[in-house]
Scaffold this active site. Structure first.
Site, short mmCIF file in Angstrom:
data_model
loop_
_atom_site.label_atom_id
_atom_site.label_comp_id
_atom_site.label_asym_id
_atom_site.label_seq_id
_atom_site.Cartn_x
_atom_site.Cartn_y
_atom_site.Cartn_z
N CYS A 28 0.85 -1.19 0.00
CA CYS A 28 0.00 0.00 0.00
C CYS A 28 0.88 1.24 0.00
O CYS A 28 1.96 1.24 0.58
CB CYS A 28 -0.96 0.00 1.17
SG CYS A 28 -0.14 0.30 2.73
N CYS A 33 1.59 2.91 3.35
CA CYS A 33 2.59 2.25 4.21
C CYS A 33 3.98 2.74 3.83
O CYS A 33 4.85 2.91 4.68
CB CYS A 33 2.59 0.74 4.08
SG CYS A 33 1.02 0.04 3.68
N ASP A 74 19.95 25.28 -26.78
CA ASP A 74 21.32 25.47 -27.20
C ASP A 74 21.30 25.22 -28.72
O ASP A 74 20.40 24.55 -29.21
CB ASP A 74 22.16 24.40 -26.47
CG ASP A 74 23.58 24.39 -26.97
OD1 ASP A 74 24.17 25.46 -27.03
OD2 ASP A 74 24.07 23.30 -27.32
N ASP A 131 23.21 19.98 -24.89
CA ASP A 131 23.80 18.66 -25.03
C ASP A 131 25.26 18.59 -24.61
O ASP A 131 25.80 17.51 -24.45
CB ASP A 131 23.71 18.20 -26.48
CG ASP A 131 24.67 18.99 -27.35
OD1 ASP A 131 24.78 20.21 -27.14
OD2 ASP A 131 25.33 18.40 -28.22
N ASP A 178 27.22 22.74 -21.13
CA ASP A 178 25.84 23.08 -20.80
C ASP A 178 25.45 22.64 -19.39
O ASP A 178 24.39 23.00 -18.90
CB ASP A 178 24.86 22.43 -21.79
CG ASP A 178 24.97 23.05 -23.17
OD1 ASP A 178 25.29 24.25 -23.24
OD2 ASP A 178 24.76 22.35 -24.17
#
Length: 695
Positions: A12, A15, A399, A592, A596
């Site tokens: 659950c 929990c 970029d 990328d 960056d």
């Protein structure tokens, strides 16, 4: 070092929250319990953590996951949770007994010890586990969980001689839980399927023979064979062979890619056609597939605000309901002199209705579904909080190189002057640039495309900042920028050309120029259009490249603006400026490169390109696009918005139905049957709604 524990039988969501809270209370600085993957990640004393978990959830079995994340699954099925279908062994006989009892009691009007016995047997078959949990949890001071609510309500029904209802409620509850488990299991499996790309074995070449080893045993520099149909176990470089590979797991792309010698091949790809010899460049723990697994597994642990709110809500809500129920059971009969049993019954109905499991379950599942769906599309979201942030994107900054463009230079135009032909210009330029490793030189050599005969090049010198000068078969060739033309006083009619340009001079005569440009990715224009359509206010480009180039690309893509000639630290500054104008949305940065990384970290949502991208970018980003397509960003925003919609539908629906039934229950209009239907029914509808995202 964080340790991972697998919690078998954690069934659950509330929990999971309780366990996490308990660990934090006991002084674990870092404790995450992830309901969706059944894992706890903790830093600190593992034994102490196990004790605390056992205290909160006695039913949970704790298995330590070793370094490579293989949990020891010798004892998977000890208590039915792992395989939800086990529960049917109890549910079916119980249903049959219940049916017999109902027929005897209501059709034949029998109400003796035998009939009572039939009902009790039916009750215990499905209810013993719930009762056990209720008792154990109460002993551990964790009184108000759903097991406790159901146990009190059903035992209460027996006490006021409404035992068929007591049995029905218990049966209904267990059957509901059963379906819930099935649904959760399915969504877990759909993520697991994504992750089934870990190869089971690898074929290692050792002293000329092939040995099967576990992927964990491979070291950098080993040579492995990948046969057709096998999964690539670790990242490496192809040293021999050519084949097509299926990258759909990593990129969501269905079209197979071709790989040949010298090209990189990533774990998680599936080799389709030829045999490949691969040199290992990364161990398993560093390889793409492990990183993806880690990202997806940890994703559901970074919780969104909505999720945190609901788990806290459940914490205070249940005790409040129990209190109200107690008042309803005792106060009205004392005042009005009604018999106790009617009001006790109403109180019990209230207890059954108020169970919060529908809420607590459907929200994490909703986000889990969203993350899973995105992962299938080749978009890795590292946490549900980022999904939340993504849906509000109001400014997107791209970029340029490698993100909007392919990062590959190509000769796009050759302009001739003074009677020279294009072929001549390209040939002489390629010979002159034969020794240079500048991207421009590479582009010119590629455009020439023929073998270069080194013997023809007699003299060669590079003139820094200007270009190169070479003698080829007694002909002097100059290739370079306009400064070179001025330096050698060459007569020319074209000086300033937009873009990156190489002027060519043959034997002192201006022969023309070659324009070299970076190609825009095919789907970049589409990406910009889609973002606009999704209501993103501003799409801009940040780049270290020159103003002219940036302007040209911004025009082609229909961007709202661009920032050019930036150093990495300038990019961070630009993002900070954009943050100021974002209103109530978020700033998304897509990049990328290694440079960056700081910008990705600074933006509200950092998105990295996964295939070309540097490791640094992928580590710091919040979202990774596996196939480098900018158009996946609007896709991601759509998924984020859909997830959000479904999560809110669930919250409103569940609370609405609950409140309606609580009202009816207090007025005495709702029976316990309806109450259970309200609880379990709502939970199921919410779960199935959450699974809609995965479609």
């Amino acid at each position: 070092m964080a340790k991972k524990l697998v919690l078998e039988g954690l069934d659950c969501a509330s929990c999971a929250y309780e366990i996490e809270e308990a660990l934090k209370k006991e002084g674990f600085e870092f404790a995450l319990v992830n309901f969706a993957t059944k894992e706890a990640v903790i830093e600190g004393d593992v034994e102490k953590a196990k004790e605390i978990i056992k205290k909160v959830e006695p039913d949970v079995e704790i298995i330590e996951a070793d370094e490579h994340g293989h949990s020891h699954h010798g004892h998977h099925h000890e208590h039915g949770e792992e395989d939800p279908k086990k529960a049917l062994y109890f549910i079916i006989p119980s249903l049959m007994l219940f049916g017999i009892g109902v027929v005897l009691r209501y059709y034949y009007g029998m109400d003796n010890a035998f009939v009572f016995g039939v009902f009790v047997a039916s009750y215990l078959l499905v209810g013993w586990k719930v009762l056990r949990s209720a008792v154990l949890n109460s002993l551990h001071g964790n009184v108000f969980d759903e097991n406790f609510l159901i146990a009190v309500a059903t035992l209460g029904a027996f006490a006021i001689m409404e035992y068929p209802e007591g049995v029905a409620v218990m049966l209904f509850y267990v059957v509901g839980e059963f379906f819930q488990d099935l649904a959760v299991d399915r969504s877990r499996r759909s993520i697991k399927a994504l992750l089934a790309l870990k190869a089971e074995y690898a074929n290692l070449l050792r002293n000329g023979e092939v040995v099967r080893v576990k992927p964990e045993e491979l070291k950098v520099g080993d040579t492995i064979l990948v046969k057709p149909g096998e999964k690539v176990p670790v990242d490496g470089v192809v040293i021999e062979g050519e084949s097509t590979v299926d990258t759909s797991a990593l990129t969501g792309e269905s079209v197979p890619r071709t790989v040949r010698e010298g090209e990189e091949i990533l774990s998680g790809m599936v080799n389709l056609s030829g045999v490949l010899k691969v040199r290992v460049t990364k161990e398993l723990s560093e390889s793409t597939i492990s990183r993806i697994l880690e990202l997806v597994e940890n994703a559901s642990a970074r919780k969104a605000r909505t999720e945190k709110f609901i788990t806290r809500f459940a914490h205070y809500y249940t005790p409040a309901v129990v209190g109200i129920a107690a008042l309803i059971a005792t106060v009205p009969p004392l005042i009005t002199g009604d018999p106790f049993s009617t009001w006790v019954y109403r109180a019990l109905v209230l207890l059954v209705i108020s169970c919060p499991c529908a809420l607590v379950l459907s929200i994490p599942l909703g986000y889990f579904g969203g993350i899973g769906k995105a992962a299938r599309e080749g978009i890795l979201v590292k946490g549900s909080n980022y999904l939340d942030a993504l849906k509000d994107a109001s400014i997107v900054a791209f970029d340029k190189t490698g993100t909007l463009t392919k990062g590959v230079f190509k000769v796009t135009k050759v302009e001739t002057r003074n009677g020279f032909s294009e072929e001549e210009i390209i040939r002489f330029a390629a010979l002159a640039e034969a020794h240079s490793n500048h991207p421009i030189a590479k582009a010119i050599r590629e455009a020439y495309g023929k073998e270069i005969n080194e013997a023809e090049i007699v003299e060669y010198e590079e003139i820094a900042g200007h270009g190169v000068r070479a003698r080829i078969d007694g002909i002097e060739v100059l290739v370079g920028n306009y400064r070179l033309l001025h330096r050698f006083n060459i007569e020319h009619d074209t000086c300033r050309v937009k873009g990156t340009v190489a002027h060519v001079v043959i034997d002192g005569k201006y022969a023309g120029y070659i324009i070299i440009s970076d190609e825009i990715k095919d789907d970049a224009p589409k990406a910009v259009k889609e973002l606009k359509r999704l209501g993103v206010k501003k799409v801009v480009m940040v780049t270290g490249d020159s103003r002219e180039v940036a302007e040209e690309i911004a025009k082609q893509l229909g961007l709202d603006g661009f920032y050019a000639e930036l150093l990495p630290e300038d990019k961070v500054r630009v993002i900070e400026e954009l943050e100021k104008e974002k209103d109530d949305g978020t700033v998304v940065f897509v990049g990328d490169g290694i440079n960056d990384a700081p910008v990705l970290a600074r933006a509200d949502v950092g998105v990295a390109m996964g295939a070309l991208g540097s490791d640094a970018a992928i580590e710091t980003a919040d979202i990774v696009i596996m196939d480098d397509k900018p158009s996946k960003l609007p896709r991601g925003i759509r998924i984020a918005r859909k997830t959000q919609r479904i999560v809110w539908q669930n919250i409103v629906f569940a609370l609405g139905v609950k409140l309606a039934f609580i009202g009816l229950g207090i007025l005495g209009e709702a029976t316990m049957w309806e109450a259970v239907f309200a609880d379990v029914g709502v939970a199921l509808i919410a779960v199935f709604n959450a699974m809609r995202i995965l479609r």
